[in-house]
Enzyme design. Sequence first.
Site, PDB file in Angstrom:
ATOM      1  N   SER A   2       0.838  -1.200   0.000  1.00 47.63           N
ATOM      2  CA  SER A   2       0.000   0.000   0.000  1.00 47.63           C
ATOM      3  C   SER A   2       0.877   1.256   0.000  1.00 47.63           C
ATOM      4  O   SER A   2       1.736   1.417  -0.864  1.00 47.63           O
ATOM      5  CB  SER A   2      -0.969  -0.037   1.185  1.00 47.63           C
ATOM      6  N   ASP A  29      -8.282  -4.753  -6.554  1.00 43.01           N
ATOM      7  CA  ASP A  29      -7.937  -3.856  -5.451  1.00 43.01           C
ATOM      8  C   ASP A  29      -8.419  -2.448  -5.801  1.00 43.01           C
ATOM      9  O   ASP A  29      -8.057  -1.915  -6.852  1.00 43.01           O
ATOM     10  CB  ASP A  29      -6.415  -3.853  -5.263  1.00 43.01           C
TER      11      ASP A  29
END
Length: 523
Positions: free
Chosen positions: A192, A454
């Site tokens: 991330s 995602d």
Amino acid sequence: MASSFTMNLGNLLLLAASFVCVSAQINPTVQILNDLRLARLDRLNRITPTISKRQTTTTFPSFNFTQPLDHFTDTGFTWNQRYFVNSRHYKPGGPVFVLDGGETSVTDRLPYLDTGIVDILASATNGLGVILEHRYYGVSVPVQNFTTDSLRWLNNEQAVADSANFMQNVQFDGIDADLTAPKTPWIYYGGSYAGARSAHMKVLHPDIVYGAIASSGVVEAAISNWGYYDIIRRAAPANCSAQFITAVEEVDALLSDPATNNKVKSFFGMPGLTLDADLMSFASGLLASWQSKNWDPAVNSDDFANTCTAMGNPSTAQIQTFQGFTVSNATWNLATIINQTSSMCPATSTSDECFGTIDDSEFQQTDLSQTWRAWQFQVCTQWGFFDSPPPNSTIPSMLSKFVDVAYSSKICQQAYPPGQFFQVPAMPNIDDVNQIGGFNIAHDMLAIIDGEVDPWRFDCAHSFISPSASRPDTPLRPFKLIPDAVHHYDENGLADHSQEPPAIQAIHSQEVEFVQGWLADFE
């Protein structure tokens, strides 16, 4: 990401219940209002990463490394940066794998050191595993409060310098060898926000970062992050997406009509609420629970699936409300879900006190317990990622037109009034991030690994708006998209890797293979 602060309504109810039980000394009304305030912050602070809920039973030793407060100007102050070490696989001559803790306490990452990606790679290469806590998170906090001035050393440049200094100077307890970079090959891993940092470390310090893996790395900072919800729209069950699209469009229309504006707020249990966006942000909070999906049942959240079930299936039927207007079953079901939270507002409090974001003082507590302020500061100064609907009406939207950049970013001026030494910019300086490469970031021995579904893929190198999304996947520059995966799906693992799903076994095997290939060329 960048985490989670993503708050779904089911967790909110549990959160409120747990807080009320903390102490009989606390006025219940005050406590409920505080819980609702925390929930508001959670909805605004959405990039936080998927935190592993699978607890490790292994105890790893923790250590501290002394860092300067400012790497570029001598302030005379230092602080302790915490790190954990897994030496179970280490043999002399082995590499070091460092996992960047990112925007959370490093203790949330310990399962990755035990059975996840760090342990997998270390086991395959006789390596040493390390998890390094990011400045201003966990216990690695170099200041006494989170005021605007105190946060001014929280930026990409200082964090990069922290990692470089650590890699070049750390001495590992109990290991009678110099494992500093570049004498020893260091492989940097992050997921991330930390994934973007991993890519940045390789590009900015190729001399000391031998290799790097950026998993779901949000390498392209953006002011408008409209694609986050569009990916959810396309990946979610069609009926669920259709129901949200219908409800959002219908409620937006009712809010836009002065004759029904307050009626629809009352319908959702928030009469008199000042900002229309404060109501509609609840819907975006429900959607963001998609990010908490994971292949491991012990880590996975069913909140998004449960919300979809509660939203029901599309229907042409119209339902008469007590407020005197008719709605679709999609809007009726959305109101039923949200009323579970809105009903918590004490009768003696206004909707703005419970759910509003118009009171600046609600965001200006600066003691160290206000941990949300750290990542939000990074969002406001360098990263962006503000919620907003699609840029044109041809794209169906699951996000209300009221939840736009202006609404999503107003917390930056509310929470961080100008200090004596630092002022938060009107909009984050995303060029600080994107000049390092953005979507096109690349380097030999830098692996890019993203998830197909995602929502943060919109800001990753595999983004559907990236000019280099179809670049080749090679051993020297791996570029891999995990099928049906959400956020950094490769980061966690099971003690028995043969029990992992085939796609996860495959990506772990591929990571071992290309890292071993890189290490074979180390001189």
